[in-house]
Design a protein around this motif. Structure first.
Motif, PDB file in Angstrom:
ATOM      1  N   GLY A   7       0.799  -1.085  -0.177  1.00  0.00           N
ATOM      2  CA  GLY A   7       0.044  -0.094  -0.022  1.00  0.00           C
ATOM      3  C   GLY A   7       0.910   1.085   0.072  1.00  0.00           C
ATOM      4  O   GLY A   7       1.917   1.302   0.271  1.00  0.00           O
ATOM      5  N   TRP A   8       0.096   2.302  -0.235  1.00  0.00           N
ATOM      6  CA  TRP A   8       0.997   3.808  -0.121  1.00  0.00           C
ATOM      7  C   TRP A   8       1.129   4.180   1.158  1.00  0.00           C
ATOM      8  O   TRP A   8      -0.182   4.223   1.805  1.00  0.00           O
ATOM      9  CB  TRP A   8       0.173   4.940  -1.207  1.00  0.00           C
ATOM     10  N   PRO A   9       1.988   4.505   1.760  1.00  0.00           N
ATOM     11  CA  PRO A   9       2.109   4.823   3.308  1.00  0.00           C
ATOM     12  C   PRO A   9       1.412   5.989   3.276  1.00  0.00           C
ATOM     13  O   PRO A   9       1.345   6.885   2.270  1.00  0.00           O
ATOM     14  CB  PRO A   9       3.649   5.165   3.505  1.00  0.00           C
ATOM     15  N   GLU A  10       0.850   6.536   4.262  1.00  0.00           N
ATOM     16  CA  GLU A  10      -0.144   7.461   4.574  1.00  0.00           C
ATOM     17  C   GLU A  10       0.623   8.942   4.368  1.00  0.00           C
ATOM     18  O   GLU A  10       0.216   9.894   3.911  1.00  0.00           O
ATOM     19  CB  GLU A  10      -0.722   7.596   5.942  1.00  0.00           C
ATOM     20  N   GLN A  11       1.998   8.605   4.669  1.00  0.00           N
ATOM     21  CA  GLN A  11       2.795   9.685   4.567  1.00  0.00           C
ATOM     22  C   GLN A  11       3.086  10.315   3.139  1.00  0.00           C
ATOM     23  O   GLN A  11       3.611  11.285   2.848  1.00  0.00           O
ATOM     24  CB  GLN A  11       4.377   9.622   5.064  1.00  0.00           C
ATOM     25  N   ALA A  12       2.674   9.369   2.270  1.00  0.00           N
ATOM     26  CA  ALA A  12       2.777   9.793   0.609  1.00  0.00           C
ATOM     27  C   ALA A  12       1.651  11.050   0.427  1.00  0.00           C
ATOM     28  O   ALA A  12       2.125  11.654  -0.550  1.00  0.00           O
ATOM     29  CB  ALA A  12       2.145   8.506  -0.187  1.00  0.00           C
ATOM     30  N   MET A  13       0.642  11.084   1.080  1.00  0.00           N
ATOM     31  CA  MET A  13      -0.288  12.035   1.073  1.00  0.00           C
ATOM     32  C   MET A  13       0.139  13.369   1.395  1.00  0.00           C
ATOM     33  O   MET A  13       0.318  14.436   0.765  1.00  0.00           O
ATOM     34  CB  MET A  13      -1.600  11.833   1.541  1.00  0.00           C
ATOM     35  N   TRP A 178      -8.250   1.755   1.807  1.00  0.00           N
ATOM     36  CA  TRP A 178      -7.612   0.259   1.184  1.00  0.00           C
ATOM     37  C   TRP A 178      -6.355   0.957   0.380  1.00  0.00           C
ATOM     38  O   TRP A 178      -5.362   0.160   0.004  1.00  0.00           O
ATOM     39  CB  TRP A 178      -8.553  -0.036   0.270  1.00  0.00           C
ATOM     40  N   LEU A 179      -6.156   2.197   0.131  1.00  0.00           N
ATOM     41  CA  LEU A 179      -4.975   2.659  -0.748  1.00  0.00           C
ATOM     42  C   LEU A 179      -3.721   2.521   0.118  1.00  0.00           C
ATOM     43  O   LEU A 179      -2.591   2.215  -0.748  1.00  0.00           O
ATOM     44  CB  LEU A 179      -5.243   4.164  -1.091  1.00  0.00           C
ATOM     45  N   HIS A 180      -3.955   2.270   1.454  1.00  0.00           N
ATOM     46  CA  HIS A 180      -2.683   2.099   2.219  1.00  0.00           C
ATOM     47  C   HIS A 180      -2.573   0.678   2.611  1.00  0.00           C
ATOM     48  O   HIS A 180      -1.665   0.478   3.610  1.00  0.00           O
ATOM     49  CB  HIS A 180      -2.899   3.127   3.524  1.00  0.00           C
ATOM     50  N   THR A 181      -3.137  -0.286   1.837  1.00  0.00           N
ATOM     51  CA  THR A 181      -2.891  -1.675   2.345  1.00  0.00           C
ATOM     52  C   THR A 181      -3.020  -2.383   0.986  1.00  0.00           C
ATOM     53  O   THR A 181      -3.109  -1.910  -0.191  1.00  0.00           O
ATOM     54  CB  THR A 181      -4.498  -2.208   2.995  1.00  0.00           C
ATOM     55  N   PRO A 182      -2.600  -3.647   1.062  1.00  0.00           N
ATOM     56  CA  PRO A 182      -2.313  -4.407  -0.130  1.00  0.00           C
ATOM     57  C   PRO A 182      -3.637  -4.755  -0.799  1.00  0.00           C
ATOM     58  O   PRO A 182      -3.567  -5.147  -2.018  1.00  0.00           O
ATOM     59  CB  PRO A 182      -1.880  -5.737   0.494  1.00  0.00           C
ATOM     60  N   ASP A 186      -5.993  -5.698  -5.378  1.00  0.00           N
ATOM     61  CA  ASP A 186      -7.093  -6.607  -5.859  1.00  0.00           C
ATOM     62  C   ASP A 186      -8.367  -5.406  -6.457  1.00  0.00           C
ATOM     63  O   ASP A 186      -9.040  -5.857  -7.592  1.00  0.00           O
ATOM     64  CB  ASP A 186      -8.038  -7.113  -4.699  1.00  0.00           C
ATOM     65  N   ARG A 187      -8.137  -4.231  -6.026  1.00  0.00           N
ATOM     66  CA  ARG A 187      -9.141  -3.133  -6.661  1.00  0.00           C
ATOM     67  C   ARG A 187      -8.602  -2.780  -7.861  1.00  0.00           C
ATOM     68  O   ARG A 187      -9.676  -2.745  -8.559  1.00  0.00           O
ATOM     69  CB  ARG A 187      -9.047  -1.950  -5.707  1.00  0.00           C
ATOM     70  N   VAL A 188      -7.349  -2.724  -8.283  1.00  0.00           N
ATOM     71  CA  VAL A 188      -6.783  -2.727  -9.529  1.00  0.00           C
ATOM     72  C   VAL A 188      -7.213  -3.631 -10.666  1.00  0.00           C
ATOM     73  O   VAL A 188      -7.690  -3.499 -11.562  1.00  0.00           O
ATOM     74  CB  VAL A 188      -5.429  -2.175  -9.556  1.00  0.00           C
TER      75      VAL A 188
END
Length: 210
Positions: A7-13, A178-182, A186-188
């Motif tokens: 997932g993207w780390p929350e710090q990415a935002m 879910w963006l911050h998780t594996p 599955d979404r993609v």
């Protein structure tokens, strides 16, 4: 092999927020390493995992930032399925977006597309596919002529498709936890399955021009 994308780390935002507007060169350089680690590298991991799941998705690129500020604020990637036929992903502050597209066609590809649209079998198939994709929440767009192309009747039942010189189906996937998780993998993959019939139709009928 599943598991490389977490997932993207929350710090990415936080990094993307610092790059909003027209960031100075000094600001870009200050956040370059963090952007690479927190924004771009997770996209690479996501695309690698998707390719491991389905070999059709192995030909991909993950863009660098270039000089325009827009590219620093949006992380793009593309999966090539055929000549000028691809899946695009874009990660930004508003979340993840996907599109399936046939665009920037080679000379001759538009004629191939129109002939397939005009043919009863393949044309009816595409019309049904596009309607199904639209019902799933995708915006259908492209380079569309104002008038039907020459050589085709103006009252053709698929005149709206005949006017296309490119065809794009796109929708946002969201900006939830879910963006911050594996789960993003599955979404993609689910969205890619939504687009599969459309893109495979294009691969079959809009081939590399001679």
């Amino acid at each position: 092999m599943r598991g490389q994308f977490t997932g993207w780390p929350e710090q990415a935002m936080d990094v993307l927020w610092q790059l909003q507007g027209e960031p100075t060169h000094a600001t870009r350089e200050r956040y370059r390493a963090d952007r690479e680690r927190l924004v771009r590298q997770p996209m690479i991991a996501l695309l690698n995992e998707i390719a491991d799941t389905d070999p059709r998705y192995e030909d991909f690129s993950v863009w660098h930032y270039r000089t325009d500020s827009w590219w620093w604020q949006h992380q793009g990637a593309v999966i090539r399925l055929g000549r000028k036929i691809e899946i695009s992903l874009r990660f930004a502050l508003d979340g993840l977006r996907i599109q399936g597209a046939w665009w920037y066609p080679d000379p001759g590809q538009v004629d191939m597309f129109r002939k397939a649209v005009a043919s009863e079998g393949s044309g009816r198939e595409l019309s049904a596919i596009v309607e199904d994709v639209r019902k799933k929440g995708y915006d259908i767009s492209g380079d569309v002529m104002k008038r039907p192309p020459r050589g085709y009747p103006t009252d053709h039942s698929r005149t709206n498709l005949l006017r296309h010189r490119s065809l794009i189906a796109a929708r946002p996937l969201g900006c939830e936890e879910w963006l911050h998780t594996p789960e993003a993998v599955d979404r993609v993959l689910s969205a890619a399955a939504d687009l599969d019939a459309l893109l495979m139709w294009l691969v079959r009928h809009v081939k590399r021009a001679a």
